[in-house]
Structure formats: structure tokens, C-alpha cells
Design an enzyme around this catalytic site. Sequence first.
Site, PDB file in Angstrom:
ATOM      1  N   CYS A 137       0.814  -1.221   0.000  1.00  0.00           N
ATOM      2  CA  CYS A 137       0.000   0.000   0.000  1.00  0.00           C
ATOM      3  C   CYS A 137       0.847   1.270   0.000  1.00  0.00           C
ATOM      4  O   CYS A 137       0.340   2.356  -0.260  1.00  0.00           O
ATOM      5  CB  CYS A 137      -0.946   0.002   1.195  1.00  0.00           C
ATOM      6  SG  CYS A 137      -2.040  -1.408   1.203  1.00  0.00           S
ATOM      7  N   HIS A 281      -3.239   7.075   3.373  1.00  0.00           N
ATOM      8  CA  HIS A 281      -3.713   5.829   2.747  1.00  0.00           C
ATOM      9  C   HIS A 281      -5.058   5.464   3.373  1.00  0.00           C
ATOM     10  O   HIS A 281      -5.218   5.476   4.594  1.00  0.00           O
ATOM     11  CB  HIS A 281      -2.683   4.726   2.989  1.00  0.00           C
ATOM     12  CG  HIS A 281      -3.149   3.362   2.613  1.00  0.00           C
ATOM     13  ND1 HIS A 281      -3.806   3.111   1.426  1.00  0.00           N
ATOM     14  CD2 HIS A 281      -3.063   2.167   3.255  1.00  0.00           C
ATOM     15  CE1 HIS A 281      -4.093   1.827   1.360  1.00  0.00           C
ATOM     16  NE2 HIS A 281      -3.675   1.229   2.451  1.00  0.00           N
ATOM     17  N   ASN A 310     -10.163  -0.203   0.969  1.00  0.00           N
ATOM     18  CA  ASN A 310      -8.712  -0.142   0.795  1.00  0.00           C
ATOM     19  C   ASN A 310      -8.341  -0.601  -0.615  1.00  0.00           C
ATOM     20  O   ASN A 310      -8.483  -1.774  -0.946  1.00  0.00           O
ATOM     21  CB  ASN A 310      -8.051  -1.045   1.850  1.00  0.00           C
ATOM     22  CG  ASN A 310      -6.535  -1.010   1.796  1.00  0.00           C
ATOM     23  OD1 ASN A 310      -5.952  -0.490   0.848  1.00  0.00           O
ATOM     24  ND2 ASN A 310      -5.903  -1.564   2.817  1.00  0.00           N
TER      25      ASN A 310
HETATM   26  N1  ACO Z   1     -17.896  -8.664  10.903  1.00  0.00           N
HETATM   27  C1  ACO Z   1     -18.212  -8.985  12.166  1.00  0.00           C
HETATM   28  N2  ACO Z   1     -17.287  -9.374  13.066  1.00  0.00           N
HETATM   29  C2  ACO Z   1     -16.016  -9.445  12.661  1.00  0.00           C
HETATM   30  C3  ACO Z   1     -15.617  -9.123  11.354  1.00  0.00           C
HETATM   31  C4  ACO Z   1     -16.623  -8.722  10.447  1.00  0.00           C
HETATM   32  N3  ACO Z   1     -16.367  -8.391   9.173  1.00  0.00           N
HETATM   33  N4  ACO Z   1     -14.287  -9.281  11.238  1.00  0.00           N
HETATM   34  C5  ACO Z   1     -13.846  -9.674  12.438  1.00  0.00           C
HETATM   35  N5  ACO Z   1     -14.893  -9.792  13.289  1.00  0.00           N
HETATM   36  C6  ACO Z   1     -14.877 -10.193  14.689  1.00  0.00           C
HETATM   37  C7  ACO Z   1     -13.681 -11.047  15.041  1.00  0.00           C
HETATM   38  O1  ACO Z   1     -13.939 -12.397  14.713  1.00  0.00           O
HETATM   39  C8  ACO Z   1     -13.566 -10.827  16.523  1.00  0.00           C
HETATM   40  O2  ACO Z   1     -14.515 -11.635  17.163  1.00  0.00           O
HETATM   41  P1  ACO Z   1     -14.135 -12.382  18.541  1.00  0.00           P
HETATM   42  O3  ACO Z   1     -13.826 -11.277  19.499  1.00  0.00           O
HETATM   43  O4  ACO Z   1     -15.375 -13.138  18.850  1.00  0.00           O
HETATM   44  O5  ACO Z   1     -12.953 -13.224  18.212  1.00  0.00           O
HETATM   45  C9  ACO Z   1     -14.013  -9.372  16.689  1.00  0.00           C
HETATM   46  O6  ACO Z   1     -14.746  -9.026  15.497  1.00  0.00           O
HETATM   47  C10 ACO Z   1     -12.872  -8.396  16.868  1.00  0.00           C
HETATM   48  O7  ACO Z   1     -11.885  -8.663  15.905  1.00  0.00           O
HETATM   49  P2  ACO Z   1     -10.600  -7.801  15.795  1.00  0.00           P
HETATM   50  O8  ACO Z   1      -9.723  -8.304  14.675  1.00  0.00           O
HETATM   51  O9  ACO Z   1      -9.968  -7.620  17.143  1.00  0.00           O
HETATM   52  O10 ACO Z   1     -11.252  -6.397  15.368  1.00  0.00           O
HETATM   53  P3  ACO Z   1     -10.576  -4.998  15.242  1.00  0.00           P
HETATM   54  O11 ACO Z   1     -11.280  -4.041  16.090  1.00  0.00           O
HETATM   55  O12 ACO Z   1      -9.081  -5.079  15.370  1.00  0.00           O
HETATM   56  O13 ACO Z   1     -10.877  -4.618  13.732  1.00  0.00           O
HETATM   57  C11 ACO Z   1      -9.806  -4.643  11.572  1.00  0.00           C
HETATM   58  C12 ACO Z   1     -10.432  -5.482  12.700  1.00  0.00           C
HETATM   59  C13 ACO Z   1     -10.868  -3.764  10.991  1.00  0.00           C
HETATM   60  C14 ACO Z   1      -9.288  -5.593  10.496  1.00  0.00           C
HETATM   61  C15 ACO Z   1      -8.666  -3.803  12.142  1.00  0.00           C
HETATM   62  O14 ACO Z   1      -7.789  -4.587  12.906  1.00  0.00           O
HETATM   63  C16 ACO Z   1      -7.877  -3.112  11.061  1.00  0.00           C
HETATM   64  O15 ACO Z   1      -8.363  -2.236  10.373  1.00  0.00           O
HETATM   65  N6  ACO Z   1      -6.606  -3.450  10.927  1.00  0.00           N
HETATM   66  C17 ACO Z   1      -5.777  -2.842   9.898  1.00  0.00           C
HETATM   67  C18 ACO Z   1      -6.097  -3.440   8.570  1.00  0.00           C
HETATM   68  C19 ACO Z   1      -5.422  -2.698   7.468  1.00  0.00           C
HETATM   69  O16 ACO Z   1      -5.366  -1.498   7.465  1.00  0.00           O
HETATM   70  N7  ACO Z   1      -4.870  -3.404   6.523  1.00  0.00           N
HETATM   71  C20 ACO Z   1      -4.290  -2.725   5.410  1.00  0.00           C
HETATM   72  C21 ACO Z   1      -3.145  -3.371   4.908  1.00  0.00           C
HETATM   73  S1  ACO Z   1      -3.387  -3.945   3.298  1.00  0.00           S
HETATM   74  C22 ACO Z   1      -1.922  -3.895   2.454  1.00  0.00           C
HETATM   75  O17 ACO Z   1      -0.955  -3.368   2.891  1.00  0.00           O
HETATM   76  C23 ACO Z   1      -1.806  -4.575   1.103  1.00  0.00           C
END
Ligand code: ACO
Length: 353
Positions: A137, A281, A310
Site C-alpha cells: 500500500c 492511505h 482499501n
Molecule cells: N464482521 C463482524 N465481526 C467481525 C468481522 C466482520 N467483518 N471481522 C472480524 N470480526 C470479529 C472477530 O472475529 C472478533 O470476534 P471475537 O472477538 O469473537 O474473536 C471481533 O470481530 C474483533 O476482531 P478484531 O480483529 O480484534 O477487530 P478490530 O477491532 O481489530 O478490527 C480490523 C479489525 C478492521 C481488520 C482492524 O484490525 C484493522 O483495520 N486493521 C488494519 C487493517 C489494514 O489497514 N490493513 C491494510 C493493509 S493492506 C496492504 O498493505 C496490502
Amino acid sequence: MICYLINADVYFPVYIFLSAQKGEIVGIRIKGTGRYIPEKILSNDDLEKMVDTSDEWIVTRTGIKERHIAADDETTSDMAAKAAKAALENAGITADMIDLIIVSTVTPDHAFPSTAALVQKKIGAGKCPCFDQEAACSGLLYAFNTAYGLMASPLAYKRVLVIGAEKMTSLVDWTDRSTCVLFGDAAAAFVLENDGNPETEDYYVAGEVGADGEWADILRVPAGGTAMPPSHETVDAKLHYLKMGGPKTFHMAVLSMTNACRAVLEKSGTDVQDVTWAVPHQANRRIIDAVAERLGIPEKVYLNVDRYGNTSSASIGICLDELNRSGKLKRGDLVLAASFGAGLTWAAMLIRW
Ligand code: ACO
């Protein structure tokens, strides 16, 4: 240290990559911008029907409401070529005037030939050098940095097409709710021109690019490369899809983007309040808010993550094209762009419009 992958169709001396330091006045500016967004929209409501998720969860955790999906037969080079044509038109030049094409992508049409070579053919450019650059990214800002170095080097390319293009949905496991809600497809393109006029102010005010391979495992596509060549087993195990440690990526994103922005401001002696637009980004609204708050400029942040999700190396480019075409950017404005991505890579750049 800067780490990225170059897939070149031509030979480039190594020294040119070391020359991206602001030194002599060269007068390079952004002459044109363009974007291509695929027609098909996938909304959070649509995703609710595919995996166990909800619009409320996605919007609260990411800020994303919908994303655009390329057609099955639409490739990264197709999208890149459309964005490139828009940028050429915006710049008022024709494809045969381009001296070099750089495509930033993690979703090339093929391992080889490069996507840039395919774009050259599709837009009808001449036999100019072309290569792909991969820094996930952070790729578009890496490519801006590389382009500047090449234009300011003795090679003195006059007009360079810089493109960020991604079909991220080709790497998405549509049964994995933790990643499939995050990504979209798109392309953005820029014509950079050295007009030879010493009075022209460079677009490149200051840049900071970096990487930390210690974090290579938190964001990756395990199979398909030499570490794990494709096989029936890798396909069955879904190892050709992207895997992400979400919370760790979130933490590293905030840290690396904030630090890179601060470094760029310090290098250039710029007060953050003099920045016209901050263009981060567009990965996650909460990451963007956290960085903006740390920098103290939440009101200057440009956002469109709600509409596209994204789009990796296209994301900052789409923002800049939207700002440019809507008249929200004026010549001389300062844009602070910042990104992070797999690698882990990061980049920030202070751009004079
Ligand atoms: N819908 C509902 N629940 C979900 C979903 C979904 N789509 N996805 C995950 N959950 C659940 C999980 O299973 C977890 O449940 P549990 O507590 O029962 O195990 C709960 O939600 C919390 O999950 P977390 O992963 O802790 O959620 P978080 O608040 O961290 O949000 C997210 C997840 C949105 C992915 C966040 O961590 C994030 O944005 N991270 C950065 C991602 C990013 O920017 N990536 C870009 C890089 S891409 C590149 O470089 C090519």
C-alpha cells in the site's frame, strides 16, 4: 533502508535509485491526474448476505460503506491503462510523449511481463522503459520517490507516468469476514513533467520511505511465489489469498504513518498548520483518525474510504485526483501524503501542487 521489488523490462543502473534526494533545482511538477473506478459496487448490505457480518460492524470498525469490484475479465493493466488515459488527457499530452512508465501494484496481471509493459501497449505509448514497483500500500509514494530520482538523475526523463493500480479482490477470500470487507479495486495515474524551467517549483518537497522486514509476516499472501509455488494443496488450503494480523497491522500503521509524517515535516522545516490537505492511505477510518489526531490536523484530512475501501497503491492517487478535479487543490498548495503497507513498508511525502 528502503526495500521494494522492481520488475523491470529494461536495465536500470543502480545509482539512479540512490539519487532521490532533494538537491539541485530540477522543476518537476504534477501535470495531470486520472483515476479509474470499476462500475460494480459491493455494499456492506451485499456482504451481509455473503459472510457473518453487519453494516454496523464494518462502518464502526473501518468506516467503509461500499467498495468497487472489477469485472472478472478486467485486469489490473486494464484499469491502469484507463487511469493513465485520463491523466494524459488531464495533462494535455499524448501517450507517445511519455518517457518512462512505473506501475505500483501487488496484483500484477502476471509474474511477468510487467503490468507497466502491458499498459504501454494499451495506451499506445512509444517504446519507453517500463517497470512495476512493489511496496504494497506504500507503493504509490515509493513510485513518486523513484520517479523523482530518475527524473533528477543524469538519465533526465522528461515525462513519467506513475500509476497505482490494484485488483485487490483477486486476493480476497470471500469466506473470511475479517479481510473480505476491507478491500476494493481501482487505479490512479499521474503525469510528472520536468518542464526545464528553473522557476518551476518541484512537486517533491520532502519524502520519507522505509521498511521493516521484521514484520513481514503480519500481512502476506503465503503461496504463489518461490517460497510456496502453486499446487493443488496450496489452492485447497486457500493460501493464495491475503492473510492479515489485523490488530497488529492497525498498531503499526498508526505508528509508522505518524512517524513518517513528522520526519517529512521536520526535514522540510514545514509547520503542520501550513499543510493544505493531509491525504493518508485509505485503509481504515480509525487508523486515519488516530494519525490525524497525533499530528493535530483532523480538519485537513481528505477521506473517501467510505466509498472505496482499501485499494492499496491506488488509494492515495484516487484522493489526489478527486481533490484536483474538484478544484480543491490550487497550484502551490502543500499536500502531506502518508501510507503503510505489507513489508512492513511506510512512506510519507510532502507534495507541492
Ligand atoms: N464482521 C463482524 N465481526 C467481525 C468481522 C466482520 N467483518 N471481522 C472480524 N470480526 C470479529 C472477530 O472475529 C472478533 O470476534 P471475537 O472477538 O469473537 O474473536 C471481533 O470481530 C474483533 O476482531 P478484531 O480483529 O480484534 O477487530 P478490530 O477491532 O481489530 O478490527 C480490523 C479489525 C478492521 C481488520 C482492524 O484490525 C484493522 O483495520 N486493521 C488494519 C487493517 C489494514 O489497514 N490493513 C491494510 C493493509 S493492506 C496492504 O498493505 C496490502
